[in-house]
Design an enzyme around this catalytic site. Structure first.
Site, PDB file in Angstrom:
ATOM      1  CD  GLU A 100       7.670 -20.508   0.246  1.00 57.08           C
ATOM      2  OE1 GLU A 100       8.225 -20.950   1.261  1.00 57.08           O
ATOM      3  OE2 GLU A 100       7.304 -21.237  -0.711  1.00 57.08           O
ATOM      4  CD  GLU A 139       5.491 -22.076   4.587  1.00 56.53           C
ATOM      5  OE1 GLU A 139       6.223 -22.977   4.108  1.00 56.53           O
ATOM      6  OE2 GLU A 139       4.627 -21.473   3.931  1.00 56.53           O
TER       7      GLU A 139
END
Length: 457
Positions: free
Chosen positions: A164, A360
């Protein structure tokens, strides 16, 4: 039965700073999180800092067995830059021993390690020089990445460079949730570009070294939905998508930075400093696969007030609060499983159907002790429902031809979560903060049965 592809990767994800513990021990130097907690512990939930976390440093052998017990076949974690190279140059031999034992233990239990290199844990020695604001960070990260490939390449088949990257850009330089917690859009753009170049040089190092396996990046993808089909709302949604998703997805997969993004940044005097060969290097060093973290969608509308030149993302788009949304009240996040199908189709149609996996997906809930039954097991049916809904949408995307090879939940054992500490729990295993004991939740049993079937009933 909704079957998933053969050899599908079922597992969970965590990171070094959120799970290892021993934050100031065994030769490790401080990251920005260690130092920020030292300087401002009051910012952290219940003064829960990064020193101890889940203590995987001590318990990885038993935890690998726990993964095997629920039939996980893969696990994503990260290497701590500050543990492996405490000063950026000198290899910490104790860290090498730890990671080699850790990864070997996973493999011995039938769990494939997917290893990430950076999960928000900027070394303090580099932060003092400006962190991702400086070009020095690009060379420093490339050296670190190549060191990892050399030391652990015989154990790791799948690498990712960043988790991220947009998060440390926006949280550190726009919204105040990560150190240095400043609000500077110009700096944020430069940090983003330097991060992209650090990724690019790590991929180049991997390819030049002819290391085994494959290399990718993990991006947080929140599909963008406009409030209406008005030209103004559509324009806001387009730029939100460009800034938050395509800014990393396009260059890492397609080798190009979107022209519309460059134009809008130029209009607002926000273009970063770029070296002569940067764009050519980006073009030549695309990834083998993508990890996609998905939790919630992004809903936007045209901004009410606009600064020119822009000083924040709010000058391009405003958040839109969809009145019909289903919400996780503990995080304040919308639950919208349908977006995972949209992600699958986006990858198929716009990104050459590159190999990808859900890196995720999960549901954080506070005060889970409320759901303990008489046997001491947490009955987290809400988590099972959340995952089933998302897996149904993922299966729909796979059936439509999207090249997805796995699904990882966040997370395996309840982990420390930055400023939120242990407020929200995500794990298949409950962590008792008093004694570090792990205990299986109902969702862990459900996940084992899901893996055994390789499908949804």
């Amino acid at each position: 039965m909704k079957k998933f592809p053969e050899h599908f990767l079922w597992g969970a994800a965590t990171s070094a700073p959120q799970s290892e513990g021993h934050g100031s021990q065994n030769g490790k130097s401080p990251s920005t999180w260690d130092k920020w907690y030292e300087l401002n512990p009051e910012k952290f939930q219940l003064n829960q800092g990064p020193e101890d976390t889940t203590k995987m440093y001590e318990y990885f052998k038993d935890d690998a067995k726990r993964m095997k017990e629920i039939h996980m076949n893969s696990f994503r974690t990260s290497i701590a830059w500050t543990r492996l190279l405490p000063d950026g140059q000198t290899v910490n031999s104790e860290a090498v021993t730890f990671y080699r034992h850790y990864f070997s233990e996973l493999i011995a239990n039938g769990v494939k390690p997917i290893i990430n290199l950076f999960h928000f844990d900027m070394p303090w020695w580099l932060m003092e020089k400006g962190g991702w604001e400086t070009r020095e960070s690009v060379e420093a990260f490339a050296f670190y990445a190549n060191t990892c490939f050399e030391l652990f390449g015989d154990l790791v088949e799948q690498w990712t460079t960043f988790n991220e990257p947009m998060v440390h850009v926006e949280c550190g330089y726009l919204y105040g949730y990560h150190y240095p917690a400043i609000h500077d859009l110009k700096k944020a753009v430069q940090v983003g570009f330097n991060t992209l170049m650090a990724h690019t040089m790590a991929v180049k190092s991997f390819k030049d070294g002819k290391y085994q396996g494959s290399i990718g990046i993990i991006l947080n993808v929140s599909p963008c939905y406009p409030k209406s089909q008005s030209p103004e709302d559509l324009k806001a949604a387009e730029f939100a998508d460009l800034l938050n998703t395509k800014s990393f997805l396009d260059p890492t997969v397609l080798g190009t930075i979107p022209a519309k993004l460059i134009d809008r940044l130029a209009e607002n005097e926000l273009l970063p400093d770029v070296a002569e060969n940067d764009l050519e290097l980006i073009k030549k060093n695309t990834v083998d696969f993508i990890g996609m973290n998905y939790y919630q969608p992004r809903r936007v509308q045209a901004p009410a007030n606009v600064n020119k030149p822009a000083v924040s993302p709010a000058d391009f788009y405003d958040h839109y609060d969809w009145p019909d949304k289903k919400i996780n009240p503990y995080r304040g996040w919308e639950i919208y499983p349908e977006a995972l199908y949209d992600v699958a189709m986006m990858i198929k149609n716009d990104y050459n159907n590159i190999a990808w996996y859900v890196s995720e997906n999960g549901m954080g809930v506070a005060e889970e002790e409320r759901f303990l039954d008489q046997t001491g097991m947490i009955q987290d049916d809400y988590r099972i429902e959340f995952m089933e809904e998302h897996l149904n949408q993922l299966h729909k995307g796979i059936e439509a031809g999207s090249n997805c090879f796995g699904y990882h939940s966040w997370t395996f054992i309840d982990c420390w979560s930055w400023l939120n500490g242990y407020k929200n729990r995500y794990g298949f295993y409950r962590l008792d903060l008093e004694n570090d004991q792990r205990s299986l939740k109902k969702s862990g049993i459900w996940f084992k049965e899901l893996i055994d079937r390789n499908g949804l009933i």
